[in-house]
Scaffold this active site. Structure first.
Site, PDB file in Angstrom:
ATOM      1  N   ASP A 162      -3.606 -17.765   1.938  1.00  0.00           N
ATOM      2  CA  ASP A 162      -4.714 -18.646   0.962  1.00  0.00           C
ATOM      3  C   ASP A 162      -5.462 -19.373   2.191  1.00  0.00           C
ATOM      4  O   ASP A 162      -6.703 -19.693   2.102  1.00  0.00           O
ATOM      5  CB  ASP A 162      -4.583 -19.155  -0.208  1.00  0.00           C
ATOM      6  CG  ASP A 162      -2.951 -19.866  -0.349  1.00  0.00           C
ATOM      7  OD1 ASP A 162      -2.600 -19.689   0.922  1.00  0.00           O
ATOM      8  OD2 ASP A 162      -2.877 -20.572  -1.253  1.00  0.00           O
ATOM      9  N   ASP A 184     -11.540  -8.176   7.685  1.00  0.00           N
ATOM     10  CA  ASP A 184     -12.972  -7.967   7.061  1.00  0.00           C
ATOM     11  C   ASP A 184     -13.809  -9.258   6.972  1.00  0.00           C
ATOM     12  O   ASP A 184     -14.856  -9.212   7.486  1.00  0.00           O
ATOM     13  CB  ASP A 184     -13.117  -7.267   5.738  1.00  0.00           C
ATOM     14  CG  ASP A 184     -13.053  -5.760   5.891  1.00  0.00           C
ATOM     15  OD1 ASP A 184     -12.758  -5.110   6.683  1.00  0.00           O
ATOM     16  OD2 ASP A 184     -13.680  -5.130   4.706  1.00  0.00           O
ATOM     17  N   ASP A 242      -5.863  -6.490   5.668  1.00  0.00           N
ATOM     18  CA  ASP A 242      -6.745  -5.690   5.274  1.00  0.00           C
ATOM     19  C   ASP A 242      -8.215  -6.553   4.860  1.00  0.00           C
ATOM     20  O   ASP A 242      -9.307  -6.597   5.238  1.00  0.00           O
ATOM     21  CB  ASP A 242      -6.578  -4.814   4.277  1.00  0.00           C
ATOM     22  CG  ASP A 242      -7.649  -3.701   3.575  1.00  0.00           C
ATOM     23  OD1 ASP A 242      -8.580  -3.886   4.272  1.00  0.00           O
ATOM     24  OD2 ASP A 242      -7.403  -3.177   2.509  1.00  0.00           O
ATOM     25  N   TYR A 294       0.862  -1.299   0.046  1.00  0.00           N
ATOM     26  CA  TYR A 294      -0.129   0.018   0.046  1.00  0.00           C
ATOM     27  C   TYR A 294       1.028   1.226  -0.031  1.00  0.00           C
ATOM     28  O   TYR A 294       0.387   2.469  -0.393  1.00  0.00           O
ATOM     29  CB  TYR A 294      -1.085  -0.016   1.051  1.00  0.00           C
ATOM     30  CG  TYR A 294      -2.247  -0.884   1.126  1.00  0.00           C
ATOM     31  CD1 TYR A 294      -2.266  -1.757   0.118  1.00  0.00           C
ATOM     32  CD2 TYR A 294      -2.961  -0.925   2.128  1.00  0.00           C
ATOM     33  CE1 TYR A 294      -3.355  -2.661   0.115  1.00  0.00           C
ATOM     34  CE2 TYR A 294      -3.989  -1.977   2.085  1.00  0.00           C
ATOM     35  CZ  TYR A 294      -3.987  -2.821   1.122  1.00  0.00           C
ATOM     36  OH  TYR A 294      -5.235  -3.638   0.841  1.00  0.00           O
TER      37      TYR A 294
END
Ligand code: NAD
Length: 354
Positions: free
Chosen positions: A221, A249, A245, A138
């Site tokens: 994964d 969520d 991130d 990021y």
């Protein structure tokens, strides 16, 4: 305890008002708290022409902790990028050096039916996701769009982590794990990415300083799959910015409602910014129906991590639990047979329970 309060936009003012009521109770019990208010996001742009104005910057720099509601709204979507409310949030995180983002995902027994997973998979779930917040792909340079050697246009980013960035967040993780079940899982993609191989090497090295902690490693994964297959195998999950991130969520939805999820973003000295995990919910703003519990629980995190007052953190969390046991529910967590209440009534109930 000097607390900068930034209600922000949308439901921000309503939910922060409830959290402030909780702080007032603690103040009336003798805790030395100073609350000072400033603007952030769209409200700051409207009043001061900047989503993170100097007045706010000075206040948060001088404070011990920051309590934030949320920022954003459709009326700001057409502004130039630098003036958008979300830029205020990114700038405040950067200015305060908030590199450790803590997101607990806790399933309350009273809300177990609100989860999208089966009761037995999430009942008793209590995970802490620690996401590195100021590095990774990021922020890595160079990034952008260019024309490749073959003449085709391409976009590119740079994934990069320095040793010091990994070490400092790993220490935060191990210290959190020490206060919980002494288990930490570091999540990476070390089978493919050099950055992840390096991440794993450094985390393993830091682990030598914490022989009491059982450290494991998992590929991202697999972690994404395990979170919905058997989430209770996790306690503390340590991971980088982009993986955190996405995984945080995913984990948040195990708990049922985003209106219940607090978060903490800490610097190297445990100064922190505390906010609910959700946004400004413009669709329900001004209607007194938002769930204020994520913001109230963020105050509990503030007392735990910045002010080292575990007793008061537990007192607030206990008060929230009691209100849920009494059957009070805002619309987002409502189910038949419960008593529906609004945002301020929920805040009042927590205050009464305290
Ligand atoms: P959102 O989290 O604001 O809302 C998503 C859905 O959840 C909506 O239906 C909303 O009504 C509901 N919801 C959220 N919080 C709730 C609460 N406390 N009680 C009850 N229901 C709740 O996400 P969005 O709609 O994608 O974004 C709205 C705005 O918020 C955008 O401008 C976005 O950029 C901004 N945003 C800000 C933050 C932040 O300030 N940290 C985070 C995410 C989004």
């Amino acid at each position: 305890m000097k607390i900068a309060v930034l209600p922000g936009d949308g439901i921000g003012t309503e939910i922060v008002a409830q959290a402030a009521k909780v702080l007032e109770v603690l103040r009336s019990d003798g805790l030395k708290i100073e609350l000072e208010y400033a603007r952030l996001g769209g409200a700051a742009y409207d009043a001061e022409g900047d989503p993170f104005p100097t007045t706010t910057e000075n206040l948060v720099l001088a404070a011990d902790a920051v309590l934030l509601g949320a920022v954003g709204g459709p009326q700001y979507d057409t502004l130039p990028r630098a003036m958008r409310p979300e830029q205020g949030l990114l700038r405040i995180r950067k200015r305060l050096g908030l590199f450790a983002n803590l997101r607990p995902a806790l399933v309350y027994p009273e809300l177990v039916n609100a989860s999208s997973l089966k009761h037995e998979l999430v009942s008793g779930l209590d995970i802490m996701i620690l996401r590195e917040l100021t590095g990774d792909i990021y922020f890595g340079q160079p990034r952008g769009a260019r024309v490749s050697a073959s003449g085709e246009r391409e976009g590119f980013d740079t994934m990069v982590y320095s040793e010091s960035e990994i070490r400092r967040v790993a220490h935060v993780g191990f210290n959190i794990a020490m206060k919980r079940t002494k288990k930490m899982c570091s999540v990476d993609k070390a089978n493919v990415l050099d950055t992840s191989m390096f991440w794993r090497e450094i985390v393993t090295d830091v682990a030598k300083e914490y022989p009491q902690i059982e450290l494991s490693h998992m590929l991202v994964d697999n972690a994404a799959m395990q979170l919905v297959r058997a989430p209770k195998q996790f306690d503390v999950i340590l991971t980088g910015n982009i993986f955190g991130d996405i995984l945080s969520d995913e984990a948040s939805m195990l708990t049922g409602s985003i209106g219940m999820l607090p978060s903490a973003s800490l610097d190297a000295n445990n100064k922190g910014l505390y906010e609910p995990s959700h946004g400004s919910a413009p669709d329900i703003a001004g209607k007194d129906i938002a769930n204020p519990l994520a913001t109230i629980l963020s105050v509990a995190l503030m007392l735990r991590y910045t002010f080292a007052r575990e007793d008061l953190a537990q007192r607030i969390e206990g008060a929230v639990r009691k209100v849920l046991q009494q059957g009070l529910r805002t619309g987002d967590i409502f189910e038949a047979g419960m008593q529906k209440v609004g945002c301020s009534a929920m805040g009042d109930a927590v205050v009464k329970s305290l």
